[in-house]
Design a protein around this motif. Structure first.
Motif, PDB file in Angstrom:
ATOM      1  N   GLU A  57       0.763  -1.231  -0.455  1.00 36.40           N
ATOM      2  CA  GLU A  57      -0.559  -0.116   0.089  1.00 36.40           C
ATOM      3  C   GLU A  57       1.071   0.947  -0.238  1.00 36.40           C
ATOM      4  OE1 GLU A  57      -3.782   2.040   1.973  1.00 36.40           O
ATOM      5  OE2 GLU A  57      -3.420   0.126   2.764  1.00 36.40           O
ATOM      6  N   ALA A  58       2.029   1.497   0.662  1.00 34.86           N
ATOM      7  CA  ALA A  58       3.205   2.390   0.754  1.00 34.86           C
ATOM      8  C   ALA A  58       3.708   2.612  -0.237  1.00 34.86           C
ATOM      9  CB  ALA A  58       3.568   2.273   1.744  1.00 34.86           C
ATOM     10  N   SER A  59       4.334   1.158  -1.331  1.00 40.62           N
ATOM     11  CA  SER A  59       4.446   1.862  -2.593  1.00 40.62           C
ATOM     12  C   SER A  59       3.684   2.684  -3.086  1.00 40.62           C
ATOM     13  CB  SER A  59       5.355   0.579  -2.524  1.00 40.62           C
ATOM     14  OG  SER A  59       4.177  -0.473  -2.982  1.00 40.62           O
ATOM     15  N   LEU A  60       2.446   1.942  -3.684  1.00 37.75           N
ATOM     16  CA  LEU A  60       1.200   2.219  -4.301  1.00 37.75           C
ATOM     17  C   LEU A  60       0.794   4.164  -4.318  1.00 37.75           C
ATOM     18  CD1 LEU A  60      -0.600  -1.083  -5.245  1.00 37.75           C
ATOM     19  CD2 LEU A  60       0.130   0.511  -6.748  1.00 37.75           C
ATOM     20  N   TYR A  61       0.596   4.264  -2.663  1.00 34.91           N
ATOM     21  CA  TYR A  61      -0.133   5.165  -2.683  1.00 34.91           C
ATOM     22  C   TYR A  61       1.120   6.645  -1.744  1.00 34.91           C
ATOM     23  CZ  TYR A  61      -5.179   3.291  -4.343  1.00 34.91           C
ATOM     24  OH  TYR A  61      -5.580   2.493  -4.468  1.00 34.91           O
ATOM     25  N   ILE A  62       1.615   5.791  -0.351  1.00 32.95           N
ATOM     26  CA  ILE A  62       2.205   7.285   0.290  1.00 32.95           C
ATOM     27  C   ILE A  62       3.521   7.566  -1.104  1.00 32.95           C
ATOM     28  CG2 ILE A  62       3.498   7.550   2.457  1.00 32.95           C
ATOM     29  CD1 ILE A  62       1.551   5.132   3.231  1.00 32.95           C
ATOM     30  N   TRP A  63       4.499   6.710  -1.327  1.00 32.98           N
ATOM     31  CA  TRP A  63       5.691   6.433  -1.882  1.00 32.98           C
ATOM     32  C   TRP A  63       5.708   7.953  -2.814  1.00 32.98           C
ATOM     33  CZ3 TRP A  63       8.584   1.407  -2.424  1.00 32.98           C
ATOM     34  CH2 TRP A  63       8.433   0.980  -2.083  1.00 32.98           C
ATOM     35  N   LYS A  64       6.148   9.287  -3.006  1.00 34.89           N
ATOM     36  CA  LYS A  64       6.392  10.067  -4.013  1.00 34.89           C
ATOM     37  C   LYS A  64       6.571   9.050  -5.003  1.00 34.89           C
ATOM     38  CE  LYS A  64       6.570  14.136  -1.287  1.00 34.89           C
ATOM     39  NZ  LYS A  64       7.162  15.312  -0.709  1.00 34.89           N
ATOM     40  N   THR A  65       7.560   8.729  -5.240  1.00 38.14           N
ATOM     41  CA  THR A  65       7.837   7.427  -6.779  1.00 38.14           C
ATOM     42  C   THR A  65       6.931   6.618  -7.218  1.00 38.14           C
ATOM     43  OG1 THR A  65       9.625   6.896  -5.444  1.00 38.14           O
ATOM     44  CG2 THR A  65      10.158   8.790  -6.696  1.00 38.14           C
ATOM     45  N   GLY A  66       6.256   6.164  -5.948  1.00 37.31           N
ATOM     46  CA  GLY A  66       5.189   5.016  -6.961  1.00 37.31           C
ATOM     47  C   GLY A  66       4.817   5.637  -7.560  1.00 37.31           C
ATOM     48  N   PRO A  67       4.222   4.090  -8.273  1.00 38.76           N
ATOM     49  CA  PRO A  67       3.765   3.701  -9.472  1.00 38.76           C
ATOM     50  C   PRO A  67       2.370   4.808  -9.864  1.00 38.76           C
ATOM     51  CG  PRO A  67       3.863   1.602  -8.313  1.00 38.76           C
ATOM     52  CD  PRO A  67       5.101   3.304  -7.772  1.00 38.76           C
ATOM     53  N   LEU A  68       1.059   4.359  -8.896  1.00 33.46           N
ATOM     54  CA  LEU A  68       0.576   4.918  -8.802  1.00 33.46           C
ATOM     55  C   LEU A  68       0.552   6.655  -8.324  1.00 33.46           C
ATOM     56  CD1 LEU A  68      -2.254   2.381  -7.307  1.00 33.46           C
ATOM     57  CD2 LEU A  68      -1.968   3.398  -9.954  1.00 33.46           C
ATOM     58  N   GLU A 188       3.794  -1.291 -15.113  1.00 29.19           N
ATOM     59  CA  GLU A 188       3.968  -1.411 -16.494  1.00 29.19           C
ATOM     60  C   GLU A 188       3.290  -0.822 -17.607  1.00 29.19           C
ATOM     61  OE1 GLU A 188       2.273  -5.144 -19.838  1.00 29.19           O
ATOM     62  OE2 GLU A 188       2.282  -5.258 -18.054  1.00 29.19           O
ATOM     63  N   ALA A 189       1.826  -0.259 -16.744  1.00 23.97           N
ATOM     64  CA  ALA A 189       1.166   1.273 -16.885  1.00 23.97           C
ATOM     65  C   ALA A 189       1.954   2.399 -17.312  1.00 23.97           C
ATOM     66  CB  ALA A 189       0.398   1.767 -16.110  1.00 23.97           C
ATOM     67  N   LEU A 190       3.008   2.656 -16.385  1.00 24.92           N
ATOM     68  CA  LEU A 190       3.990   3.794 -16.003  1.00 24.92           C
ATOM     69  C   LEU A 190       4.565   3.914 -17.675  1.00 24.92           C
ATOM     70  CD1 LEU A 190       4.427   5.878 -14.257  1.00 24.92           C
ATOM     71  CD2 LEU A 190       5.734   4.567 -13.220  1.00 24.92           C
ATOM     72  N   THR A 191       4.479   2.771 -17.777  1.00 20.89           N
ATOM     73  CA  THR A 191       6.560   2.612 -18.601  1.00 20.89           C
ATOM     74  C   THR A 191       5.182   2.855 -19.957  1.00 20.89           C
ATOM     75  OG1 THR A 191       5.432   0.080 -19.222  1.00 20.89           O
ATOM     76  CG2 THR A 191       7.583   0.285 -17.539  1.00 20.89           C
ATOM     77  N   LEU A 192       4.007   3.194 -20.461  1.00 12.14           N
ATOM     78  CA  LEU A 192       3.544   3.890 -21.587  1.00 12.14           C
ATOM     79  C   LEU A 192       3.605   5.394 -21.043  1.00 12.14           C
ATOM     80  CD1 LEU A 192       0.324   1.774 -21.433  1.00 12.14           C
ATOM     81  CD2 LEU A 192       2.067   0.856 -22.367  1.00 12.14           C
ATOM     82  N   TYR A 193       4.621   5.567 -20.522  1.00 11.30           N
ATOM     83  CA  TYR A 193       4.393   6.903 -20.153  1.00 11.30           C
ATOM     84  C   TYR A 193       6.207   7.576 -19.674  1.00 11.30           C
ATOM     85  CZ  TYR A 193      -0.788   6.980 -19.703  1.00 11.30           C
ATOM     86  OH  TYR A 193      -1.850   6.843 -20.313  1.00 11.30           O
ATOM     87  N   PRO A 194       7.213   7.869 -21.265  1.00  6.38           N
ATOM     88  CA  PRO A 194       8.300   7.571 -20.807  1.00  6.38           C
ATOM     89  C   PRO A 194       9.152   9.218 -19.976  1.00  6.38           C
ATOM     90  CG  PRO A 194       7.650   6.595 -23.341  1.00  6.38           C
ATOM     91  CD  PRO A 194       6.410   7.370 -22.502  1.00  6.38           C
ATOM     92  N   GLU A 195       7.994   9.634 -20.196  1.00  9.43           N
ATOM     93  CA  GLU A 195       8.545  11.047 -19.278  1.00  9.43           C
ATOM     94  C   GLU A 195       8.278  11.243 -18.087  1.00  9.43           C
ATOM     95  OE1 GLU A 195       3.882  11.511 -20.670  1.00  9.43           O
ATOM     96  OE2 GLU A 195       5.714  10.907 -21.374  1.00  9.43           O
ATOM     97  N   LEU A 196       7.545   9.924 -17.376  1.00  4.40           N
ATOM     98  CA  LEU A 196       7.151  10.073 -15.837  1.00  4.40           C
ATOM     99  C   LEU A 196       8.303   9.477 -15.376  1.00  4.40           C
ATOM    100  CD1 LEU A 196       3.598   9.388 -15.671  1.00  4.40           C
ATOM    101  CD2 LEU A 196       4.654  11.755 -15.810  1.00  4.40           C
TER     102      LEU A 196
END
Length: 251
Positions: A57-68, A188-196
């Motif tokens: 949960e922390a890696s998805l929602y809390i971390w500023k560098t998390g994918p979500l 994997e979804a994050l890799t669809l946006y290389p600028e991120l």
């Protein structure tokens, strides 16, 4: 390299002596200490994520560098930068994001003008606090502590339903297995946006197979392989045979 073609070696930890300075005065050799800012250093470092079974949960929602978190901020930035129109139920067209910004300012004004707050609670609080601090206390509602973009960046929520007729289940209410799968799907979804993402991403995973069925473990292996082909460095520890193979060792 000096003018005579010979190498010149300098110890950067020790200042040059006066004799060395005189000997090197015509060699265009010298150095000075430069302190780099942390942001400048960070720009040249790979982005590193460490995923563990207990920090889903922390890696998805809390971390500023998390994918979500990254996807949410990207959505909010596009929401406030793209020009688009929305048709209301009355058929009127509203320009965005200007209409949203005007509505946000209007919200700030009506909160401060609310009669119960302005005429009752605010004077009561100021009177009570003034009695304690020995002066004229001022109490205000800070309606601008969060920008629209910051608020939007917190609204991307993932939920799933087993079929179209069933109620969706929020991610936080799902089992650890589903949360693990969704975390990898978010990567994997994050890799669809290389600028991120930076060109160099180091992904560290501790036993990514935890809580997962064998066929999902094989899916993870493929997903991690796909991420590696996009330039990511993937390092993981595992006790699962589905995540390693003899072919990998021979490659």
């Amino acid at each position: 390299m000096g003018k005579d073609g010979k190498s010149i070696t300098l110890n950067l930890r020790t200042k040059q002596s006066e004799a060395d300075k005189k000997a090197l005065v015509d060699q265009n050799v010298g150095w000075k200490t430069v302190n780099a800012k942390i942001d400048e250093v960070r720009d040249h470092l790979p982005e590193t994520w460490f995923f563990k079974p207990e920090d889903i949960e922390a890696s998805l929602y809390i971390w500023k560098t998390g994918p979500l978190a990254k996807l949410s901020r990207h959505l909010a930035e596009r929401f406030m930068s793209d020009s688009w129109e929305m048709e209301t139920v009355n058929g009127d067209k509203r320009e965005m994001p200007a209409t949203l910004e005007n509505g946000y300012r209007f919200f700030q004004q009506i909160v401060e003008a609310f009669p119960f707050w302005k005429d009752v609670m605010k004077p009561d609080l100021e009177r009570v606090f003034s009695g304690y601090v020995g002066g004229a206390a001022r109490i205000d509602l800070k309606t601008s502590t969060q920008s629209i973009k910051d608020w939007l960046a917190q609204q991307l929520m993932i939920s799933m339903a087993t079929d179209p007729e069933s109620a969706p289940t929020p991610l936080r209410s799902m089992g650890d297995g589903w949360q693990s799968v969704i975390r990898l799907a978010a990567l994997e979804a994050l890799t669809l946006y290389p600028e991120l993402i930076r060109e160099r991403v180091v992904l560290l995973l501790e036993e990514p197979e935890t809580h997962l069925h064998p066929h999902l473990r094989r899916k993870i292996r493929k997903t991690l392989g796909d991420l590696a082909t996009k330039g990511w460095t993937i390092i993981y520890t595992t006790h699962s045979s589905e995540l390693v193979s003899f072919e990998d060792k021979m490659a």
